[in-house]
Design an enzyme around this catalytic site. Structure first.
Site, PDB file in Angstrom:
ATOM      1  N   HIS A 191       0.657  -1.012  -0.133  1.00 51.19           N
ATOM      2  CA  HIS A 191       0.078  -0.314  -0.052  1.00 51.19           C
ATOM      3  C   HIS A 191       1.162   1.254  -0.264  1.00 51.19           C
ATOM      4  O   HIS A 191       0.686   2.506  -0.647  1.00 51.19           O
ATOM      5  CB  HIS A 191      -1.047   0.050   1.054  1.00 51.19           C
ATOM      6  N   GLU A 432      -8.142 -10.705 -10.337  1.00 51.23           N
ATOM      7  CA  GLU A 432      -7.347 -10.697  -9.318  1.00 51.23           C
ATOM      8  C   GLU A 432      -6.835 -11.558  -8.462  1.00 51.23           C
ATOM      9  O   GLU A 432      -6.428 -12.161  -7.865  1.00 51.23           O
ATOM     10  CB  GLU A 432      -7.560  -9.572  -8.328  1.00 51.23           C
ATOM     11  N   CYS A 503      -6.672  -2.277 -14.289  1.00 48.99           N
ATOM     12  CA  CYS A 503      -6.455  -0.964 -13.209  1.00 48.99           C
ATOM     13  C   CYS A 503      -5.246  -1.527 -12.252  1.00 48.99           C
ATOM     14  O   CYS A 503      -4.416  -0.345 -11.615  1.00 48.99           O
ATOM     15  CB  CYS A 503      -7.364  -0.711 -12.650  1.00 48.99           C
TER      16      CYS A 503
HETATM   17  C1  PEP Z   1      -4.810  -4.807  -7.644  1.00 52.44           C
HETATM   18  O1  PEP Z   1      -4.846  -5.080  -7.180  1.00 52.44           O
HETATM   19  O2  PEP Z   1      -4.349  -4.710  -8.929  1.00 52.44           O
HETATM   20  C2  PEP Z   1      -5.754  -3.756  -7.179  1.00 52.44           C
HETATM   21  C3  PEP Z   1      -5.543  -2.418  -8.504  1.00 52.44           C
HETATM   22  O3  PEP Z   1      -5.745  -3.425  -5.972  1.00 52.44           O
HETATM   23  P1  PEP Z   1      -5.266  -2.820  -5.195  1.00 52.44           P
HETATM   24  O4  PEP Z   1      -3.445  -2.549  -5.272  1.00 52.44           O
HETATM   25  O5  PEP Z   1      -5.849  -2.261  -4.239  1.00 52.44           O
HETATM   26  O6  PEP Z   1      -5.357  -4.957  -4.503  1.00 52.44           O
HETATM   27 MG    MG Z   2      -6.257  -6.470  -5.182  1.00 55.79          MG
END
Ligand code: PEP
Ligand code: MG
Length: 579
Positions: A191, A432, A503
């Protein structure tokens, strides 16, 4: 000069003063003192040492009384260190001869001692380094009194150097003053990396230990392209990096000219280029960079930055602000993706495998009042613009049906109460988890759109923790297995005639743009700072060219070859973006 190699997670170069974050939030206020203030500063040091000694003796006596002399002896060792003539001599010398401020002299010297303990080949001695940190803190406390500067109250630009940052610490970073970020731990998908990219500040994670090498106040360079951190840089290095900062600024200025132009390939194929946001205020940043919408609004940051749990109104206000800013452009609101490394303080941090555990949609489904609150707010906000809802970490069809049923139920509820909402709200899922790709033809029957989340897809496909620096070399979007899953997802969506976005951080990396266009992707959602670059690439290539690149890349057999091939192709068309 000392170099630390870590993982490059947010590009750019930052040069500035280090703010070392350890658990007590001390900031070394200045490194040097005036020549004629030296005697006063020495006196201040002596007073701090004496005050620290009094505190330690008090602790020793209290512990001896309660538990016996043997336990009190722990403090005796601290006292001996504090009164060690060699230590005192070194501190005095740093202040007298090098004109260091006592705070800096204390921290530098004691951290140097701590490092010796840490590098000795004994876990017992390594533990003793903590005693030295303890003395450092005690002296700093006596020198600085209440004059601490916490992360949330910065007053001048700094580079943050920390062992790790909690999600709420990252959520509360002050963008005006934090110009770069380094952490000892963490991987490309953590994060911290995502927030740093969102802030558009250079960041390096997973450098390994450096806390004994810096105290704060030193000049540091963060090279977010190479994953390099340079402590105490020499003049020549500083000059070289200043030149690079200047070049980058010029490139950013050139790319700004693209803001109002469409993301369209040279042969006229339109691409939807959206922005990813964590915080509502970033919507403006997306517009300023020329985004066509918000492709991923990570709503969990509403929780991570807050002191109390947001209620329906707080959700609604946040969403309404973003939707209004985007003025009719699409806004994809993703429901809460809490858990794993996006943990709330005090939640189940003793989970053995948090990335495989109760996170994301699973957590929402276990906490229905919280989930319903969010769905109500999204539905109420849906009438304000082109809103879409997206569910993260879906791994089975039944789970998808369960959330859709819940959504329908919340709709009924709103209807009964006469609350307006958009009944034809588009519903999508993040792709994912590999299980979804394996059964992708069934999933496309039940959703309006897909969004590929490579950050998680990589970790679940390759069994590599996205935030663990020790396995970071394995964590790459260029792995042929990951690329295959992306290709399968795009193909299935196209066959079914539904939209597919990507994304994950991958789509903000210039290296992959041609490949993704060649695989048929026509929607990308990227960190706002990457929008101009990605737009530039789209406008510089033809689909045919990209298809040839994709065909070649998909035929290569390992991540290293694929990555270097893609970089080579990018270099041919836009050398200034190839890095
Ligand atoms: C991902 O897993 O690629 C995503 C966009 O979500 P996060 O990074 O918030 O898990
Ligand atoms: Mg994710």
């Amino acid at each position: 000069m000392q170099k630390l190699q870590g993982i490059a997670v947010s590009p750019g170069v930052a040069i500035g003063e280090a703010f070392v974050m350890d658990n007590e939030g001390f900031r070394i206020p200045r490194r040097f003192v005036d020549r004629d203030a030296v005697d006063d500063e020495l006196e201040r040091l002596h007073q701090a040492i004496e005050a620290a000694a009094v505190e330690i003796k008090r602790n020793r006596d209290a512990v001896s009384r309660e538990l016996g002399k043997e336990y009190g002896a722990i403090f005796e060792a601290h006292l001996q260190m504090l009164h060690d003539p060699r230590l005192r001599g070194e501190l005095e010398q740093m202040i007298r001869e090098r004109h260091y401020a006592p705070e800096y002299a204390v921290s530098r010297t004691l951290r140097r001692y701590a490092k010796v303990f840490q590098t000795l080949d004994s876990s017992y001695l390594a533990e003793r380094a903590n005693d030295i940190f303890d003395i450092e803190k005690r002296l700093l406390r006596n020198l600085l009194g209440r004059r601490r500067e916490e992360l949330s109250r910065l007053t001048s630009p700094v580079l943050i150097l920390a062992r790790n940052l909690t999600p709420s610490e990252t959520a509360n970073l002050d963008r005006r003053f934090v110009i770069g970020l380094v952490t000892e731990v963490g991987g490309a998908g953590s994060h911290t990396a995502i927030v740093a990219e969102g802030l558009g500040i250079p960041a390096v994670v997973g450098t390994g230990p450096f806390m004994t090498d810096v105290s704060g106040g030193e000049l540091v360079i963060i090279d977010g392209d190479q994953g390099l951190v340079i402590l105490h840089p020499d003049e020549e290095t500083i000059a070289r990096y200043r030149h690079e900062v200047e070049q980058r600024r010029a490139l950013t200025e050139r790319l700004e000219a693209l803001r109002d132009l469409p993301a369209e390939t040279a042969d006229g194929q339109r691409v939807d280029l959206f922005g990813n946001i964590e915080f509502p205020h970033e919507a403006k940043l997306c517009l300023a960079r020329g985004a066509g919408g918000i492709g991923l609004y990570r709503t969990e940051f509403l929780y991570l930055g807050a002191e109390t749990e947001p209620d329906e109104e707080a959700h609604y206000q946040a969403y309404a602000g973003v939707i209004e800013t985007m003025a009719g452009r699409p806004v994809v609101i993703r429901t809460l993706d809490l858990g794993a490394d996006k943990l709330l303080v005090g939640s189940n941090d003793d989970e053995r495998n948090p990335f495989l555990g109760l996170r994301s949609i699973r957590l929402s489904l276990r906490n229905l009042p919280m989930f319903r609150t969010q769905l109500r707010a999204i539905l109420r906000a849906s009438v304000l613009g082109d809103v879409r809802v997206m569910f993260p970490l879906i791994s089975t069809i039944l789970e998808l049906r369960q959330v859709k049923m819940l959504l329908a139920d919340v709709m009924e509820d709103l209807e009964e109460h006469g609350q307006p909402f958009r009944r034809d709200l588009k519903v999508g899922i993040m792709v994912e988890v590999p299980s979804v790709v394996i059964l992708i033809d069934r999933f496309v029957e039940e959703v309006d759109f897909l969004s590929i989340g490579t950050n998680d897809l990589i970790q679940y496909t390759l069994a590599v923790d996205r935030s663990n620096k020790d396995v970071a070399p394995l964590y790459t979007a260029a792995d042929p297995a990951v690329l295959k899953l992306i290709e399968l997802t795009i193909d299935a969506a196209r066959r079914r005639g539904i939209a597919v976005n990507l994304c994950g951080q991958m789509s903000g990396s210039a290296t992959y743009t041609m490949l993704l266009l060649g695989l048929g992707l026509r929607q990308m959602s990227v960190t706002p700072s990457a929008i101009p670059e990605i737009k530039k690439i789209c406008r510089s290539v033809t689909i045919e060219q990209c298809q040839a690149v994709a065909a070649r890349a998909m035929g290569l057999e390992n991540a290293r070859d694929i990555k270097s091939y893609l970089k080579g192709e990018l270099k041919k068309i836009l050398p200034e973006l190839a890095g």
